[in-house]
Design an enzyme around this catalytic site. Structure first.
Site, short mmCIF file in Angstrom:
data_model
loop_
_atom_site.label_atom_id
_atom_site.label_comp_id
_atom_site.label_asym_id
_atom_site.label_seq_id
_atom_site.Cartn_x
_atom_site.Cartn_y
_atom_site.Cartn_z
N LYS A 17 -9.20 -2.43 -10.01
CA LYS A 17 -9.18 -3.46 -9.24
C LYS A 17 -9.84 -2.95 -7.85
CE LYS A 17 -7.17 -3.47 -5.71
NZ LYS A 17 -6.16 -3.25 -4.46
N MET B 22 -16.42 -7.04 4.15
CA MET B 22 -15.49 -5.99 3.64
C MET B 22 -16.19 -5.00 2.81
SD MET B 22 -11.69 -7.41 3.05
CE MET B 22 -10.57 -7.41 4.41
N ASP C 6 -9.02 2.91 -6.55
CA ASP C 6 -8.94 4.31 -6.95
C ASP C 6 -7.91 5.27 -6.70
OD1 ASP C 6 -9.88 3.77 -4.35
OD2 ASP C 6 -10.93 5.69 -4.34
N ARG D 239 -14.79 -0.96 2.62
CA ARG D 239 -14.37 0.00 3.53
C ARG D 239 -14.89 1.38 3.34
NH1 ARG D 239 -8.45 0.44 3.29
NH2 ARG D 239 -8.94 0.96 1.14
N TYR E 136 -11.25 -11.59 4.30
CA TYR E 136 -9.94 -12.27 3.56
C TYR E 136 -10.24 -13.50 3.11
CZ TYR E 136 -7.90 -8.40 6.55
OH TYR E 136 -7.60 -6.96 6.94
N GLU E 137 -11.32 -14.03 3.29
CA GLU E 137 -11.90 -15.29 2.84
C GLU E 137 -12.28 -15.17 1.21
OE1 GLU E 137 -13.10 -13.67 5.64
OE2 GLU E 137 -13.54 -15.36 7.02
N ARG F 140 0.81 -1.50 -0.05
CA ARG F 140 0.11 0.05 0.04
C ARG F 140 0.86 1.16 0.02
NH1 ARG F 140 -5.24 -0.86 0.37
NH2 ARG F 140 -6.11 -2.68 1.64
N LYS G 295 -31.82 -21.01 16.66
CA LYS G 295 -31.50 -20.64 17.98
C LYS G 295 -30.53 -19.31 17.85
CE LYS G 295 -27.91 -23.80 18.92
NZ LYS G 295 -27.29 -24.89 20.08
N TYR G 296 -30.08 -18.77 16.75
CA TYR G 296 -29.13 -17.64 16.91
C TYR G 296 -29.53 -16.63 15.93
CZ TYR G 296 -25.69 -20.83 19.25
OH TYR G 296 -25.07 -21.73 20.13
N ILE H 28 -12.14 -5.27 -4.41
CA ILE H 28 -13.20 -6.34 -4.09
C ILE H 28 -14.27 -5.37 -3.60
CG2 ILE H 28 -12.02 -8.39 -3.57
CD1 ILE H 28 -12.90 -7.56 -0.52
N ASP H 29 -14.02 -4.08 -3.18
CA ASP H 29 -15.11 -3.09 -2.48
C ASP H 29 -15.84 -2.81 -3.64
OD1 ASP H 29 -13.55 -3.74 -0.22
OD2 ASP H 29 -12.93 -1.51 0.18
P1 FBP Z 1 -8.54 -1.94 -1.84
O1 FBP Z 1 -9.33 -0.73 -1.81
O2 FBP Z 1 -6.96 -1.87 -1.85
O3 FBP Z 1 -8.77 -2.87 -2.78
O4 FBP Z 1 -8.67 -2.98 -0.36
C1 FBP Z 1 -9.90 -2.98 0.01
C2 FBP Z 1 -9.84 -3.81 1.28
O5 FBP Z 1 -10.02 -5.27 0.88
C3 FBP Z 1 -11.17 -3.62 2.19
O6 FBP Z 1 -12.22 -3.98 1.94
C4 FBP Z 1 -10.47 -3.73 3.63
O7 FBP Z 1 -10.95 -2.84 4.68
C5 FBP Z 1 -9.22 -3.50 3.42
O8 FBP Z 1 -8.85 -3.89 1.92
C6 FBP Z 1 -8.45 -4.30 4.38
O9 FBP Z 1 -7.06 -3.79 4.02
P2 FBP Z 1 -5.52 -4.84 4.68
O10 FBP Z 1 -5.60 -5.89 3.52
O11 FBP Z 1 -4.37 -3.90 4.61
O12 FBP Z 1 -5.86 -5.38 6.03
#
Ligand code: FBP
Length: 552
Positions: free
Chosen positions: A202, A250, A175, A252, A426-427, A145, A242-243, A204-205
Site C-alpha cells: 500500500k 503528496m 515499505d 514524500r 489528503y484530498e 504509524r 491571470k494566475y 499512494i506515493d
Molecule cells: P505512507 O508512506 O504511509 O503510505 O504515507 C505516505 C503519505 O501519504 C505521504 O505522501 C505524506 O507525506 C504522508 O503520508 C503524510 O503523513 P500523515 O498522514 O502522517 O500526515
C-alpha cells in the site's frame, strides 16, 4: 448510518478477481517457482532472516486446492498513511477466508500496529464488512504509524496472538510496514509460534514497487483524484488568464505522484525530485528554470500557468537536504525541548545561527520565515521531516516572484506574475477507490488469504500483469526478503525494502522529458475530469499513465 447515493451504488460493485482465482476456493492450486535472493546484501539479509530467507516465488493457478484443512483465525492491521482501497483488501481477505470455511475468523486490530500491542480489536461480520465495500479511507479499523520492531513488542504481539489463537497476521502497509512484516514473520518462525505473516503493498506515493510489485495500491485513485483537480485548475487558469498556480502534491520520498499527474494534465512545469538530486540543482537553478517559463509565456501574452511541486522536493535539493540534516543534528536528543522552550522567534533564530554551519545558514537565510519555522516542526515516528507540513509551493512561488522582480528591474521581464497556492494530498488518500484500485485491492486481500491457507509466511501478496484486464492478472506471492537490502537508518545498518524512486531512464520520465519544453511555453493542458465509476471500460478501467508506459 446515512450514506450517499454513490456510496450505496458502490456497495453493489463486484470487484474483479484475476482469472485464476475466479472459479472458487476449491479450484485454486499453487505452483512454486525459483528460490529467491535479496536484491542486494544477500549474505547479510540471509543471516538476519535464517528462517524466511530464500523461499520460492509462488503463483496460483486453476486446479485442485490441496491446502490443509485448518481453522484460520487471522488478524489484520492497516499501517501508515491512508490509501484508497484498504477496505477492499480487508473485504477480499474476509470473503476468501469465509468462502474457505464459515467458521474461520477475521479480527481487525485498531489504529495500526499499536492495535496489536494494545490488543484493541473487533471481529468482522458480514453486515459490518458490507458497509465498507468499495469505499475509500481506513476508517473501518483506523491506521497508525507505530513501528513494530523491538523484541519487547514482538513478545507482546506473540502473547496477543496466543490469546486469540491467531494463525496469521496480515499487515497492509508501505515499505517500512512491510519491512516490519518481514521481521515479525522471522520472529514468529524463529519462535515456532505457528503464526504466519503476510504483507500487502500500500501507499499512494507509489514508491513500493519493483520487478515483482508493479504498483502499490492507492496510487491509481490518488493520482486520478489530484489530476482531476489539477485539470480543473488548468481550465480556470486558462479561462481567467491571470494566475500562476503552484500545486504541491503528496509523495514524500519519491516523485511518482507528481510525474503521473504531469502525464495526465500536461502542466507548464513539474519538478521531479530525483532529477533535481541527480543534477544537483540548487534552489536558485530551480527558481530560474520556473522563472524562464513564466517569462517566455509572458512574452506570448500568457500571464498564467501551472507548476506541480512534489512535496518531498526539499529533501532532493542538495543544499536543502544538507540543511535539514544539520537541523536534525541540532535538534537531536534533549535539544528539541530546549529549542521549543525558547519564547520568541528571535531567540530561536539565535539558537539556530549558533548551531548551523555557515553554508547551511546561508541557505536558511534565503528562505521565507514561514518555511524556516516549518523546518523545525515535529518529526514523524520514523524521524522523517513531515514534508507535507512544509509549504514548498509557497517557497517556489515566492522565490520565482523575487527573481522576476530582478528581471523586471533589468528590463528582461515585462509581464505580470500573480500566484495561487494549493496542496493536494489528503484530498486523494481516502477517495472512493477507482475500479482499478477496487479490483486490485480486493484481489490482493483474497490472494493474501490463499497464501495463508497454503502455509506461507514472510510473503507479500503479489498481483501482477495489472496493466491488462483483470481476467489476465496473475496472483501469487513473493518473499519480502527478496525486496530487501541494507541501508543506513538513524546511524545503524538496517534491513529494509528498497524504495522505488522515479527512474530517470524509465519510460514515464522519458516521455515527460520529451514533451516538457513544449509544455513549459505553450498551453498544452489536458483535463482528465473526475474518476468515473460507471460507464464504458475504456473510461472506467484505465490504469495510470505510468503503468501503461512502463508496461509498454
Ligand atoms: P505512507 O508512506 O504511509 O503510505 O504515507 C505516505 C503519505 O501519504 C505521504 O505522501 C505524506 O507525506 C504522508 O503520508 C503524510 O503523513 P500523515 O498522514 O502522517 O500526515
Amino acid at each position: 448510518m446515512d450514506v450517499s447515493p454513490l456510496q450505496k451504488a458502490r456497495y453493489e460493485y463486484n470487484p474483479k478477481l484475476p482469472g485464476m482465482l475466479r472459479n472458487g476456493i476449491a479450484d485454486i492450486c499453487v505452483s512454486e517457482g525459483e528460490a529467491t535472493q535479496s536484491v542486494a546484501d544477500q549474505d547479510k539479509i540471509k543471516a538476519l532472516f535464517p528462517n524466511t530467507y530464500g523461499k520460492k516465488e509462488i503463483t496460483f493457478a486453476k486446479g485442485t486446492n490441496t491446502s490443509a484443512a485448518k481453522k484460520q483465525v487471522v488478524g489484520v492491521i492497516l499501517s501508515g498513511g491512508q490509501a484508497p482501497g484498504g477496505h477492499n483488501v480487508i473485504s477480499g481477505l474476509y470473503d476468501a477466508l469465509k468462502a474457505t470455511d464459515k467458521s474461520n475468523v477475521l479480527l481487525g486490530f485498531k489504529g495500526g500496529p499499536s492495535g496489536l500491542i494494545d490488543d484493541d480489536y473487533i471481529e468482522f461480520t458480514d453486515s459490518f464488512i458490507n458497509e465498507y465495500r468499495n469505499t475509500g479511507g481506513f476508517d473501518i479499523i483506523g491506521s497508525g504509524r507505530t513501528k513494530l520492531e523491538t523484541e519487547e513488542q514482538f513478545k507482546i504481539v506473540t502473547e496477543v496472538a496466543k490469546k486469540h489463537g491467531l494463525t496469521a497476521i496480515v499487515i497492509i502497509g508501505g515499505d517500512d510496514s512491510n519491512t516490519n512484516a518481514a521481521v515479525l514473520a522471522e520472529y514468529m518462525a524463529a519462535h515456532n509460534t505457528g503464526v504466519q505473516v503476510i504483507g500487502c503493498p500500500k501507499t499512494i506515493d507509489g514508491d513500493l514497487k519493483n520487478e515483482d510489485i508493479e504498483a502499490s495500491f492507492g496510487f491509481d485513485t490518488a493520482t486520478k483524484t489530484y489530476s482531476g483537480l489539477i485539470g480543473n485548475i488548468e481550465r480556470d487558469a486558462n479561462s481567467a488568464k491571470k494566475y500562476w498556480h503552484f500545486i504541491k502534491v503528496m509523495g514524500r520520498s519519491a516523485s511518482h505522484v507528481a510525474l503521473e499527474c504531469a502525464l495526465e494534465t500536461q502542466p507548464n512545469i513539474c519538478l521531479i525530485g530525483e532529477e533535481v538530486a541527480a543534477k544537483k540543482m540548487s534552489l536558485a537553478q530551480i527558481t530560474n528554470y520556473i522563472a524562464d517559463s513564466v517569462e517566455k509565456r509572458a512574452a506570448n501574452g500568457d500571464h498564467f500557468g501551472v507548476a506541480i511541486i512534489p512535496e518531498g522536493i526539499v529533501e532532493f535539493v542538495p543544499e536543502f537536504s544538507a540543511l535539514i540534516a544539520e537541523i536534525n543534528e541540532l535538534l537531536a536528543g534533549k535539544k528539541t525541548e530546549e529549542f521549543n522552550a525558547l519564547p520568541s522567534w528571535d531567540e530561536k533564530y539565535a539558537f539556530i545561527k549558533k548551531g548551523l554551519s555557515a553554508d547551511a545558514m546561508a541557505v536558511f537565510d534565503i528562505l521565507p520565515q514561514g518555511i524556516q519555522q516549518q523546518l523545525f516542526l515535529e518529526r514523524d515516528p520514523h524521524g522523517n521531516v513531515q514534508v507535507s507540513l512544509i509549504e514548498s509551493e509557497k517557497l517556489f512561488a515566492e522565490m520565482v516572484g523575487t527573481e522576476l522582480e530582478k528581471r523586471k528591474a533589468a528590463g528582461t521581464f515585462k509581464g505580470k506574475f500573480g500566484t495561487q497556492h494549493h496542496f493536494f494530498g489528503y484530498e486523494g488518500r481516502c477517495a472512493f477507490p477507482s475500479n482499478f484500485d477496487a479490483d486490485y485491492c480486493y484481489s490482493l486481500g483474497y490472494n493474501a488469504f490463499m497464501l495463508i491457507q497454503y502455509g506461507y509466511t514472510g510473503y507479500l501478496s503479489k498481483v501482477s500483469n495489472i496493466s491488462k484486464p483483470a481476467e489476465q492478472w496473475v496472483a501469487g506471492g513473493m518473499p519480502i526478503t527478496k525486496m530487501m537490502n541494507i541501508e543506513r537508518r538513524n546511524g545503524e545498518d538496517k534491513p529494509v525494502i528498497r524504495k522505488a524512486l522515479v527512474e530517470l531512464d524509465g519510460k514515464p520520465f522519458k516521455y515527460f522529458e520529451a514533451h516538457r519544453e513544449q509544455w513549459a511555453v505553450e498551453t498544452c493542458f489536458t483535463y482528465p475530469g473526475a474518476i468515473q465509476y460507471f460507464g464504458p471500460s475504456e473510461v472506467c478501467d484505465l490504469t495510470t499513465r505510468t503503468l501503461a508506459l512502463e508496461k509498454g
